[in-house]
Enzyme design. Structure first.
Site, PDB file in Angstrom:
ATOM      1  N   ASP A 251       0.983  -1.252  -0.300  1.00  0.00           N
ATOM      2  CA  ASP A 251      -0.036   0.002   0.009  1.00  0.00           C
ATOM      3  C   ASP A 251       0.970   1.247  -0.042  1.00  0.00           C
ATOM      4  O   ASP A 251       1.780   1.456   0.764  1.00  0.00           O
ATOM      5  CB  ASP A 251      -1.028   0.002   1.377  1.00  0.00           C
ATOM      6  CG  ASP A 251      -1.959   0.934   1.373  1.00  0.00           C
ATOM      7  OD1 ASP A 251      -2.293   1.564   0.201  1.00  0.00           O
ATOM      8  OD2 ASP A 251      -2.168   1.375   2.405  1.00  0.00           O
TER       9      ASP A 251
ATOM     10  N   ASP B 197       3.116   4.596  -5.467  1.00  0.00           N
ATOM     11  CA  ASP B 197       2.456   5.982  -5.529  1.00  0.00           C
ATOM     12  C   ASP B 197       3.283   7.048  -5.607  1.00  0.00           C
ATOM     13  O   ASP B 197       4.103   7.486  -4.745  1.00  0.00           O
ATOM     14  CB  ASP B 197       1.938   6.054  -3.677  1.00  0.00           C
ATOM     15  CG  ASP B 197       1.172   7.421  -3.284  1.00  0.00           C
ATOM     16  OD1 ASP B 197       1.097   8.427  -4.329  1.00  0.00           O
ATOM     17  OD2 ASP B 197       0.852   7.481  -2.396  1.00  0.00           O
TER      18      ASP B 197
ATOM     19  N   HIS C 286      -7.576  10.031   4.096  1.00  0.00           N
ATOM     20  CA  HIS C 286      -7.158   8.988   5.049  1.00  0.00           C
ATOM     21  C   HIS C 286      -7.262   9.358   6.586  1.00  0.00           C
ATOM     22  O   HIS C 286      -7.150  10.614   6.931  1.00  0.00           O
ATOM     23  CB  HIS C 286      -5.449   8.646   4.991  1.00  0.00           C
ATOM     24  CG  HIS C 286      -5.131   8.003   3.793  1.00  0.00           C
ATOM     25  ND1 HIS C 286      -4.224   8.488   2.871  1.00  0.00           N
ATOM     26  CD2 HIS C 286      -5.617   6.954   3.074  1.00  0.00           C
ATOM     27  CE1 HIS C 286      -4.045   7.584   2.089  1.00  0.00           C
ATOM     28  NE2 HIS C 286      -4.938   6.652   1.950  1.00  0.00           N
TER      29      HIS C 286
ATOM     30  N   VAL D 210      -9.528   0.163   3.442  1.00  0.00           N
ATOM     31  CA  VAL D 210      -9.957   0.466   4.875  1.00  0.00           C
ATOM     32  C   VAL D 210      -9.051  -0.083   5.763  1.00  0.00           C
ATOM     33  O   VAL D 210      -8.207  -1.147   5.926  1.00  0.00           O
ATOM     34  CB  VAL D 210     -11.229  -0.391   5.254  1.00  0.00           C
ATOM     35  CG1 VAL D 210     -11.727  -0.296   6.693  1.00  0.00           C
ATOM     36  CG2 VAL D 210     -12.441  -0.171   4.152  1.00  0.00           C
TER      37      VAL D 210
HETATM   38  P1  13P Z   1      -8.349   4.540   6.074  1.00  0.00           P
HETATM   39  O1  13P Z   1      -7.277   4.573   7.245  1.00  0.00           O
HETATM   40  O2  13P Z   1      -8.828   6.216   6.044  1.00  0.00           O
HETATM   41  O3  13P Z   1      -9.305   3.692   6.185  1.00  0.00           O
HETATM   42  O4  13P Z   1      -7.549   4.472   4.897  1.00  0.00           O
HETATM   43  C1  13P Z   1      -7.106   3.619   4.419  1.00  0.00           C
HETATM   44  C2  13P Z   1      -6.242   3.556   3.135  1.00  0.00           C
HETATM   45  O5  13P Z   1      -6.648   4.153   2.300  1.00  0.00           O
HETATM   46  C3  13P Z   1      -4.961   2.848   2.887  1.00  0.00           C
HETATM   47  O6  13P Z   1      -4.091   3.176   1.812  1.00  0.00           O
END
Ligand code: 13P
Length: 287
Positions: free
Chosen positions: A85, A106, A178, A230
């Site tokens: 991520d 990213d 986020h 999430v």
């Molecule tokens: P949240 O922590 O707001 O749910 O976002 C998660 C996210 O987008 C991870 O890349």
């Protein structure tokens, strides 16, 4: 079922107007709780590590091994995608080397041409090993040093250029943030999402999936979002359940201090959140 890449799963989601959830892991409990939710609902799932979580857990290879071995020991039969991520260029390359089945590069904070060039490089490296790639255009808002940024809406022309690199899914800023949403948050920019979805057939990704009302998430999915990230929601549920356990004095009863007992309510809370989100996203059961 072994760990798979995301290509077919997310292409089918975009076609079928549903989404598959992407949930961040931090340790063994998180990994087991998220995988349990996928198995209990018999749906595919994406398990992801941020760069910070990768560092916290002892490196990407360890994270991958943890997920692989947990899938094996829990007898998980649903498809599991192992994803990086918000990786920078180096992290994306490292996860491709290590054997993740999916990586996000990213490059949103780079000048656009550099984001485009580096995305192309990552796509070439990843696709040579059958690994999926997510890229980002625009930016996802969030809190940094106490300042809450709204994020930058994805530019349609830039998004088209990034999509043309052959990325398998594309994160677009559409007013999402986020972490916790501020009380005065204006909501998702559906007009921009519609413009993006009309031009781009690549599955779109909604980051910052915690705290967005169910109706807005489902509308975004109906318009072309196929992957919803999430993280914060699971963290809040874990912290809340753990606090309740301790405030009820349960850690002081018998061997209630045993981490296997103390962490159990929080772990169950994560499973419950993930199952609820899978239901919201309309992820269909695996046949
Ligand atoms: P949240 O922590 O707001 O749910 O976002 C998660 C996210 O987008 C991870 O890349």
């Amino acid at each position: 079922m072994s760990i798979v890449n995301g290509n077919e799963i997310f292409a089918a989601a975009r076609k079928g107007h549903y989404a598959v959830g992407a949930f961040n892991i931090n340790n063994l409990e998180w990994t087991r709780s998220i995988l349990a939710a996928a198995q209990e609902t018999n749906t595919p799932i994406l398990v992801q590590t941020s760069m910070g979580a990768g560092k916290y857990m002892g490196g990407y290879e360890l994270c991958l091994n943890l997920v692989q071995q947990t899938v094996k020991s829990m007898g998980i039969t649903v498809p599991v995608i192992m994803h990086l991520d918000h990786g920078n260029y180096e992290a994306a390359k490292e996860c491709i080397e290590v054997g993740y089945t999916s990586v996000m590069f990213d490059g949103h904070d780079l000048p656009f041409e550099e984001n485009l060039e580096k995305t192309k490089e990552i796509v070439a490296l990843a696709h040579a090993k059958n690994i999926s790639v997510e890229a980002e255009v625009g930016s996802i808002g969030g809190e940094e040093d106490g300042i809450i940024g709204e994020g930058e809406l994805a530019d349609v022309e830039e998004a088209k250029k990034i999509a043309a690199t052959g990325v398998d899914y594309l994160a677009c800023g559409i007013g999402n943030i986020h972490g916790k949403y501020p009380a005065n948050w204006k909501g998702l920019h559906f007009d921009r999402l519609k413009e993006l979805a009309a031009e781009i057939s690549t599955p779109l990704v909604l980051h910052g999936g915690s705290g967005i009302p169910k109706e807005q998430i489902q509308k975004a999915i109906s318009l072309g979002v196929s992957k919803v990230n999430v993280n914060t929601e699971c963290q809040l549920a874990f912290a809340d359940a753990t606090r309740k356990y301790i405030e009820a004095g349960k850690d002081l009863e018998g061997k209630g201090y045993d981490p296997r007992k103390l962490l159990a309510p929080g772990a169950q809370a994560i499973t419950d959140v993930v199952k609820e989100r899978i239901d919201w996203f309309g992820t269909p059961s695996v046949k």
